[in-house]
Design a protein around this motif. Sequence first.
Motif, PDB file in Angstrom:
ATOM      1  N   VAL A   1       0.867  -1.182   0.000  1.00 36.69           N
ATOM      2  CA  VAL A   1       0.000   0.000   0.000  1.00 36.69           C
ATOM      3  C   VAL A   1       0.901   1.230   0.000  1.00 36.69           C
ATOM      4  O   VAL A   1       1.702   1.429   0.924  1.00 36.69           O
ATOM      5  CB  VAL A   1      -0.927   0.011   1.239  1.00 36.69           C
ATOM      6  CG1 VAL A   1      -1.773   1.269   1.261  1.00 36.69           C
ATOM      7  CG2 VAL A   1      -1.806  -1.224   1.250  1.00 36.69           C
TER       8      VAL A   1
ATOM      9  N   LEU B   1       1.350   4.842   0.653  1.00 36.60           N
ATOM     10  CA  LEU B   1       0.645   5.833   1.482  1.00 36.60           C
ATOM     11  C   LEU B   1       0.908   7.259   1.003  1.00 36.60           C
ATOM     12  O   LEU B   1       0.396   8.212   1.576  1.00 36.60           O
ATOM     13  CB  LEU B   1       1.092   5.704   2.946  1.00 36.60           C
ATOM     14  CG  LEU B   1       0.893   4.328   3.603  1.00 36.60           C
ATOM     15  CD1 LEU B   1       1.568   4.285   4.971  1.00 36.60           C
ATOM     16  CD2 LEU B   1      -0.591   4.005   3.752  1.00 36.60           C
TER      17      LEU B   1
ATOM     18  N   LYS C   1      -2.895   9.151   9.325  1.00 34.34           N
ATOM     19  CA  LYS C   1      -1.952  10.216   8.956  1.00 34.34           C
ATOM     20  C   LYS C   1      -1.832  11.224  10.106  1.00 34.34           C
ATOM     21  O   LYS C   1      -2.841  11.584  10.716  1.00 34.34           O
ATOM     22  CB  LYS C   1      -2.472  10.923   7.714  1.00 34.34           C
ATOM     23  CG  LYS C   1      -1.391  11.617   6.940  1.00 34.34           C
ATOM     24  CD  LYS C   1      -1.973  12.125   5.642  1.00 34.34           C
ATOM     25  CE  LYS C   1      -0.905  12.204   4.600  1.00 34.34           C
ATOM     26  NZ  LYS C   1      -1.451  12.295   3.262  1.00 34.34           N
TER      27      LYS C   1
ATOM     28  N   LYS D   1     -11.320   2.523   6.014  1.00 34.62           N
ATOM     29  CA  LYS D   1     -10.442   3.462   5.327  1.00 34.62           C
ATOM     30  C   LYS D   1     -11.235   4.753   5.136  1.00 34.62           C
ATOM     31  O   LYS D   1     -12.348   4.722   4.649  1.00 34.62           O
ATOM     32  CB  LYS D   1     -10.089   2.832   3.979  1.00 34.62           C
ATOM     33  CG  LYS D   1      -9.081   3.553   3.180  1.00 34.62           C
ATOM     34  CD  LYS D   1      -8.677   2.631   2.031  1.00 34.62           C
ATOM     35  CE  LYS D   1      -7.712   3.308   1.130  1.00 34.62           C
ATOM     36  NZ  LYS D   1      -8.328   3.901  -0.029  1.00 34.62           N
ATOM     37  N   SER D   2     -10.698   5.865   5.573  1.00 36.37           N
ATOM     38  CA  SER D   2     -11.492   7.084   5.500  1.00 36.37           C
ATOM     39  C   SER D   2     -11.476   7.639   4.081  1.00 36.37           C
ATOM     40  O   SER D   2     -10.627   7.300   3.280  1.00 36.37           O
ATOM     41  CB  SER D   2     -10.955   8.133   6.462  1.00 36.37           C
ATOM     42  OG  SER D   2      -9.911   8.824   5.823  1.00 36.37           O
ATOM     43  N   SER D   3     -12.428   8.531   3.806  1.00 35.27           N
ATOM     44  CA  SER D   3     -12.561   9.032   2.443  1.00 35.27           C
ATOM     45  C   SER D   3     -11.342   9.851   2.035  1.00 35.27           C
ATOM     46  O   SER D   3     -11.021   9.953   0.884  1.00 35.27           O
ATOM     47  CB  SER D   3     -13.837   9.849   2.315  1.00 35.27           C
ATOM     48  OG  SER D   3     -13.821  10.842   3.307  1.00 35.27           O
ATOM     49  N   GLN D   4     -10.650  10.438   2.990  1.00 41.26           N
ATOM     50  CA  GLN D   4      -9.477  11.264   2.632  1.00 41.26           C
ATOM     51  C   GLN D   4      -8.198  10.448   2.471  1.00 41.26           C
ATOM     52  O   GLN D   4      -7.114  11.008   2.387  1.00 41.26           O
ATOM     53  CB  GLN D   4      -9.211  12.323   3.698  1.00 41.26           C
ATOM     54  CG  GLN D   4     -10.218  13.444   3.755  1.00 41.26           C
ATOM     55  CD  GLN D   4     -11.356  13.096   4.699  1.00 41.26           C
ATOM     56  OE1 GLN D   4     -11.167  12.360   5.658  1.00 41.26           O
ATOM     57  NE2 GLN D   4     -12.531  13.610   4.406  1.00 41.26           N
ATOM     58  N   ASP D   5      -8.310   9.149   2.472  1.00 39.68           N
ATOM     59  CA  ASP D   5      -7.112   8.312   2.381  1.00 39.68           C
ATOM     60  C   ASP D   5      -6.132   8.589   3.502  1.00 39.68           C
ATOM     61  O   ASP D   5      -4.931   8.433   3.347  1.00 39.68           O
ATOM     62  CB  ASP D   5      -6.379   8.532   1.037  1.00 39.68           C
ATOM     63  CG  ASP D   5      -6.933   7.629  -0.037  1.00 39.68           C
ATOM     64  OD1 ASP D   5      -7.796   6.790   0.298  1.00 39.68           O
ATOM     65  OD2 ASP D   5      -6.497   7.758  -1.178  1.00 39.68           O
ATOM     66  N   ASP D   6      -6.646   9.065   4.634  1.00 36.96           N
ATOM     67  CA  ASP D   6      -5.725   9.345   5.730  1.00 36.96           C
ATOM     68  C   ASP D   6      -5.807   8.280   6.816  1.00 36.96           C
ATOM     69  O   ASP D   6      -5.292   8.451   7.905  1.00 36.96           O
ATOM     70  CB  ASP D   6      -5.946  10.738   6.319  1.00 36.96           C
ATOM     71  CG  ASP D   6      -7.365  10.921   6.797  1.00 36.96           C
ATOM     72  OD1 ASP D   6      -8.141   9.933   6.732  1.00 36.96           O
ATOM     73  OD2 ASP D   6      -7.694  12.029   7.235  1.00 36.96           O
TER      74      ASP D   6
ATOM     75  N   HIS E   1      -5.798   3.768   7.095  1.00 32.99           N
ATOM     76  CA  HIS E   1      -5.797   2.442   6.457  1.00 32.99           C
ATOM     77  C   HIS E   1      -5.808   1.396   7.551  1.00 32.99           C
ATOM     78  O   HIS E   1      -5.190   1.588   8.598  1.00 32.99           O
ATOM     79  CB  HIS E   1      -4.535   2.239   5.612  1.00 32.99           C
ATOM     80  CG  HIS E   1      -4.429   3.165   4.458  1.00 32.99           C
ATOM     81  ND1 HIS E   1      -4.833   2.820   3.189  1.00 32.99           N
ATOM     82  CD2 HIS E   1      -3.986   4.444   4.381  1.00 32.99           C
ATOM     83  CE1 HIS E   1      -4.630   3.837   2.371  1.00 32.99           C
ATOM     84  NE2 HIS E   1      -4.112   4.841   3.078  1.00 32.99           N
TER      85      HIS E   1
END
Length: 245
Positions: free
Chosen positions: A20, A22, A171, A193-198, A200
């Motif tokens: 993954v 990041l 993050k 997994k949040s929508s902001q990709d912050d 995992h």
Amino acid sequence: MLKANPNPNPKDDSKKSRTVDLGNGSSVIYVPRFLAYDVAWEFFNYLDNHIPWTRPTLRVFGRSCTQPRDTCYVASAGLPDLIYSGYQPHAHSWDNFPPLEDILDAVSMRSSHLTCVFLVPSLVRSNVFACLLKGGNDYVGWHSDDEKLYGSTPEIASVSFGCERDFILKKKSGKSSQERRSDDKPPLKRSSKSSQDDQHSFMLKHGSLLVMRGNTQRDWLHSVPKRAKAETTRINLTFRLVLQE
Ligand SMILES: O=C(O)CCC(=O)C(=O)O
Ligand SMILES: [Fe+2]
């Protein structure tokens, strides 16, 4: 005698591991079936019975609290003392626990096929934190493993045994690069997994390997939250390389 014996055909890694990205030079590699199921249970039994587990009292934000898991620290000779939250764990010798070296060798072999720097054994010393979660109330709070002795881009490899638990990466917020281990603050209950990709999450399976690489310790926090349904014991070994001066 226990032999870690990782997957004999590492060319299959692309199918059996997941990387993954990041962003900004951080990445995580997850190998769900790093150790064979039965071999992993043999290691679990060894670790459960032979590691001198302790559950120390820590000092966090001025308050005393019992660390919410059992731990044991094993380190190469000559490494600086480790101190966190007012606690200095005794550094046990690798020689007392030969199976730990077997697992480290297996991590090293597999990692060379995954193009991690983990490891160039003659150039590095290493330590391992063993951690035992007795049930769903035990947890690992948000932290990053960014101590100076691991260098600016540490590779941290963790092998898990027993009860499956969620491992969450979040993050760091803009100003929180100084966020430290906060064992009195249980992490969030949700693991999506949040929508902001912050954020995992990985469900760390029995016998799995997870490697954090690059800027992950600088830019991300990680945790293993409480889980009501996790009724049985989970053991984790976190290997870290220490760069020679
Ligand atoms: O138990 C885990 O999976 C992670 C442990 C960890 O983050 C640590 O020991 O620094
Ligand atoms: Fe960690």
